[in-house]
Design an enzyme around this catalytic site. Structure first.
Site, PDB file in Angstrom:
ATOM      1  N   GLY A 142    -105.668  83.774  11.876  1.00  0.00           N
ATOM      2  CA  GLY A 142    -105.749  84.157  10.458  1.00  0.00           C
ATOM      3  C   GLY A 142    -106.116  82.982   9.573  1.00  0.00           C
ATOM      4  N   PRO A 182    -105.927  80.312   6.381  1.00  0.00           N
ATOM      5  CA  PRO A 182    -104.772  79.560   5.879  1.00  0.00           C
ATOM      6  C   PRO A 182    -104.038  80.343   4.772  1.00  0.00           C
ATOM      7  CG  PRO A 182    -106.735  78.150   5.981  1.00  0.00           C
ATOM      8  CD  PRO A 182    -107.197  79.557   6.241  1.00  0.00           C
ATOM      9  N   ARG A 233    -110.180  74.583   0.746  1.00  0.00           N
ATOM     10  CA  ARG A 233    -110.017  74.556   2.204  1.00  0.00           C
ATOM     11  C   ARG A 233    -110.124  75.976   2.770  1.00  0.00           C
ATOM     12  NH1 ARG A 233    -104.703  72.444   5.522  1.00  0.00           N
ATOM     13  NH2 ARG A 233    -104.842  70.708   4.059  1.00  0.00           N
ATOM     14  N   HIS A 270     -63.081  90.518   7.938  1.00  0.00           N
ATOM     15  CA  HIS A 270     -62.105  91.407   7.302  1.00  0.00           C
ATOM     16  C   HIS A 270     -60.982  90.575   6.656  1.00  0.00           C
ATOM     17  CE1 HIS A 270     -59.530  90.236  10.608  1.00  0.00           C
ATOM     18  NE2 HIS A 270     -60.614  90.365  11.373  1.00  0.00           N
ATOM     19  N   ARG A 296     -59.204  97.104  10.495  1.00  0.00           N
ATOM     20  CA  ARG A 296     -59.098  95.978   9.560  1.00  0.00           C
ATOM     21  C   ARG A 296     -60.389  95.780   8.751  1.00  0.00           C
ATOM     22  NH1 ARG A 296     -59.201  94.453  14.902  1.00  0.00           N
ATOM     23  NH2 ARG A 296     -60.184  92.525  15.632  1.00  0.00           N
ATOM     24  N   GLU A 334     -59.206  77.973  31.113  1.00  0.00           N
ATOM     25  CA  GLU A 334     -60.010  76.776  31.375  1.00  0.00           C
ATOM     26  C   GLU A 334     -61.511  77.127  31.407  1.00  0.00           C
ATOM     27  OE1 GLU A 334     -60.888  73.083  31.627  1.00  0.00           O
ATOM     28  OE2 GLU A 334     -58.974  73.856  30.898  1.00  0.00           O
ATOM     29  N   ARG A 348     -63.041  79.495  29.885  1.00  0.00           N
ATOM     30  CA  ARG A 348     -63.553  79.750  28.534  1.00  0.00           C
ATOM     31  C   ARG A 348     -63.684  78.445  27.759  1.00  0.00           C
ATOM     32  NH1 ARG A 348     -62.235  82.465  23.160  1.00  0.00           N
ATOM     33  NH2 ARG A 348     -64.077  83.756  22.913  1.00  0.00           N
ATOM     34  N   TYR A 380     -69.941  85.830  24.384  1.00  0.00           N
ATOM     35  CA  TYR A 380     -70.757  85.687  23.166  1.00  0.00           C
ATOM     36  C   TYR A 380     -72.186  86.151  23.429  1.00  0.00           C
ATOM     37  CZ  TYR A 380     -67.469  83.642  19.927  1.00  0.00           C
ATOM     38  OH  TYR A 380     -66.428  83.484  19.055  1.00  0.00           O
ATOM     39  N   HIS A 411     -66.125  90.551  12.012  1.00  0.00           N
ATOM     40  CA  HIS A 411     -65.100  89.755  12.695  1.00  0.00           C
ATOM     41  C   HIS A 411     -65.636  88.375  13.045  1.00  0.00           C
ATOM     42  CE1 HIS A 411     -62.879  93.557  13.179  1.00  0.00           C
ATOM     43  NE2 HIS A 411     -64.105  94.045  13.215  1.00  0.00           N
ATOM     44  N   ALA A 454     -66.141  86.448  15.839  1.00  0.00           N
ATOM     45  CA  ALA A 454     -67.218  86.186  16.802  1.00  0.00           C
ATOM     46  C   ALA A 454     -68.526  86.835  16.346  1.00  0.00           C
ATOM     47  CB  ALA A 454     -66.817  86.713  18.182  1.00  0.00           C
TER      48      ALA A 454
HETATM   49  O1  F6P Z   1     -58.312  85.644  16.155  1.00  0.00           O
HETATM   50  C1  F6P Z   1     -59.134  86.515  15.501  1.00  0.00           C
HETATM   51  C2  F6P Z   1     -60.300  86.930  16.385  1.00  0.00           C
HETATM   52  O2  F6P Z   1     -61.133  87.758  15.658  1.00  0.00           O
HETATM   53  C3  F6P Z   1     -59.896  87.609  17.704  1.00  0.00           C
HETATM   54  O3  F6P Z   1     -59.692  89.002  17.606  1.00  0.00           O
HETATM   55  C4  F6P Z   1     -61.029  87.229  18.604  1.00  0.00           C
HETATM   56  O4  F6P Z   1     -60.707  87.376  19.980  1.00  0.00           O
HETATM   57  C5  F6P Z   1     -61.267  85.806  18.181  1.00  0.00           C
HETATM   58  O5  F6P Z   1     -61.037  85.753  16.815  1.00  0.00           O
HETATM   59  C6  F6P Z   1     -62.663  85.340  18.477  1.00  0.00           C
HETATM   60  O6  F6P Z   1     -62.731  83.950  18.286  1.00  0.00           O
HETATM   61  P1  F6P Z   1     -62.859  82.961  19.548  1.00  0.00           P
HETATM   62  O7  F6P Z   1     -64.118  83.358  20.238  1.00  0.00           O
HETATM   63  O8  F6P Z   1     -62.897  81.607  18.912  1.00  0.00           O
HETATM   64  O9  F6P Z   1     -61.698  83.160  20.452  1.00  0.00           O
END
Ligand code: F6P
Length: 424
Positions: free
Chosen positions: A25, A27, A171, A231, A282, A325, A327, A342, A368, A370
């Site tokens: 494409g 510029p 250009r 939450h 929650r 350990e 984890r 994750y 939440h 994570a």
């Molecule tokens: O502690 C709150 C929370 O949302 C838990 O329900 C969950 O397991 C955790 O945090 C996730 O965080 P981490 O991956 O750091 O354990």
């Protein structure tokens, strides 16, 4: 209780794709923007993705230049630009031949001859090639692109903005003289026309390419905020237990009311905002005082802690030291027995990201720890392995406003910060 189980696979597609995405494409059409967005999305999904920007190679080897350098009749300029393009191409092929999975060749590639060279070189090395052509004839968008991205380029260091903009327009005119739009006989392609309003696809085959089509169909540049929040404080946050489906505490309900005030100030019109929660109590309770329609997504539920659901970190450490350990050693890859990692969360959040990209209204996501970490990592381009360690305190809102080169971020603490019980 140590459970023997296979280590989760680090990538999502069963095959091992080696894909060269070749941008096409004039510029200031948004090629680099698109290249970077693809890089961020695929890296977040777990593909080793790299961008090879020919302009950077040119500047590194030959310095900054004004428009006459890009005149197709300027033999010295032509030779230097060809050299930069071939150097970037060689590096890209080497990288893709090694660890890389998806390479994005970010250049104008405006002639059939140049595209044929790039394609032949990639195909000889055994890589699939997908052209992505960005076409845009809207002078307002082009001028906006020049003003918002090109004037800060090293090519115009210390230049007067109007003089730099005029030079950049000159250009573009040089490129217009030689531009040959992509044609159907040149291979697989995806064409984006008019700032993302239309996508044309030809000969696109394969899981990854199809994901890219879907992703690009949903991208837009309408500025709007995205608010991410956990939450309000739950009973489990106070007792330090993981997961479950607990109620809010009175402090959590208080946060929910503060959040409602925050939203009323930012978005007085209830139809002006989209609110998503997880399906857990929650999160739903936190959205209740907002008094606006909300959508509850299972995909936004907290990481499933499997057999550890309802336990505290201390209990896991005492009763399942090997799990604890494992984890601690690799929190990103680690999958709770009969639960999630994750990496799993990122995969289930993919449709949420597509929907967040598609939505043009402001969005508030109430979820939440994570899950917010994974969403945040996407928007801020944080390497996915780092997302389990991002601090996301309770009772604050992360305000993200996507723009051409990333996201503006501000964090608003609505209540005094409380310890939320995370220990790992
Ligand atoms: O502690 C709150 C929370 O949302 C838990 O329900 C969950 O397991 C955790 O945090 C996730 O965080 P981490 O991956 O750091 O354990």
């Amino acid at each position: 209780m140590a459970l023997a189980r296979p280590r989760p696979a680090p990538q999502i597609a069963p095959d091992n794709p080696k894909l060269a995405v070749v941008m096409v494409g004039l510029p200031a059409r948004g090629k680099s923007y698109t290249a970077r967005r693809i890089e961020r999305y695929l890296s977040w999904l777990g593909y080793r993705t790299g961008v090879f920007n020919v302009g950077e190679y040119r500047r590194a080897r030959f310095g900054a230049h004004r428009h006459s350098f890009f005149d197709p009749d300027n033999a010295t300029g032509e030779e230097a630009r060809w050299r930069a393009a071939m150097d970037a191409l060689e590096d890209m092929v080497r990288w893709l031949g090694g660890d890389g999975q998806v390479a994005i060749y970010d250049a104008t590639n405006t002639t059939r001859a140049r595209r044929a060279t790039v394609r032949a070189c990639c195909e000889r090395a055994g890589f699939q090639v997908l052209f992505i052509e960005i076409r845009c004839d809207d002078p307002t968008i082009i001028e906006d692109n020049i003003r918002s991205t090109k004037l800060s380029s090293p090519d115009y260091e210390d230049a007067d903005p109007d003089e730099a903009a005029a030079d950049f327009r000159a250009r573009i005119a040089h490129y217009e003289r030689v531009y040959q739009p992509l044609e159907d006989d040149e291979g697989s392609y995806l064409r984006v026309t008019g700032a993302g309003r239309g996508v044309t696809v030809r000969d696109v085959d394969g899981y990854l390419e199809a994901r890219l089509v879907f992703f690009l169909m949903n991208l837009h540049l309408t500025p709007r905020p995205i608010w991410l929040t956990r939450h309000g404080e739950s009973v489990y946050n106070v007792t330090g237990l993981l997961g479950g489906d607990p109620e809010l505490t009175s402090a959590g309900h208080h946060y929910a009311r503060s959040l409602a005030k925050f939203l009323d100030e930012r978005c007085p019109d209830p139809d002006d905002v989209v609110i998503w929660t997880s399906s857990l109590k929650r999160a739903v309770q936190t959205a209740a005082p907002l008094g606006r329609p909300t959508w509850a997504w299972r995909a936004l539920d907290e990481i499933d802690a499997g057999v550890c659901d309802g336990m505290s970190y201390a209990q896991i450490q005492a009763q399942m030291p090997e799990e604890y350990e494992a984890r601690r050693r690799d929190k990103f890859i680690y999958r709770y027995p009969r639960g999630e990692s994750y990496q799993d969360i990122i995969l289930r959040l993919d449709p949420v990201i597509i929907e967040l990209e598609r939505t043009r209204r402001p969005v508030m996501v109430i979820a939440h720890n994570a899950v917010i970490r994974a969403l945040y990592a996407y928007f801020q381009g944080v390497p996915r392995e780092r997302c389990p360690h991002l601090p996301i305190p309770l009772h604050s809102v992360i305000e993200l406003t996507p723009h051409a080169y990333g996201c503006h971020e501000s964090r608003v603490a609505l209540e005094p910060q409380r310890d939320s019980g995370e220990g790992l």
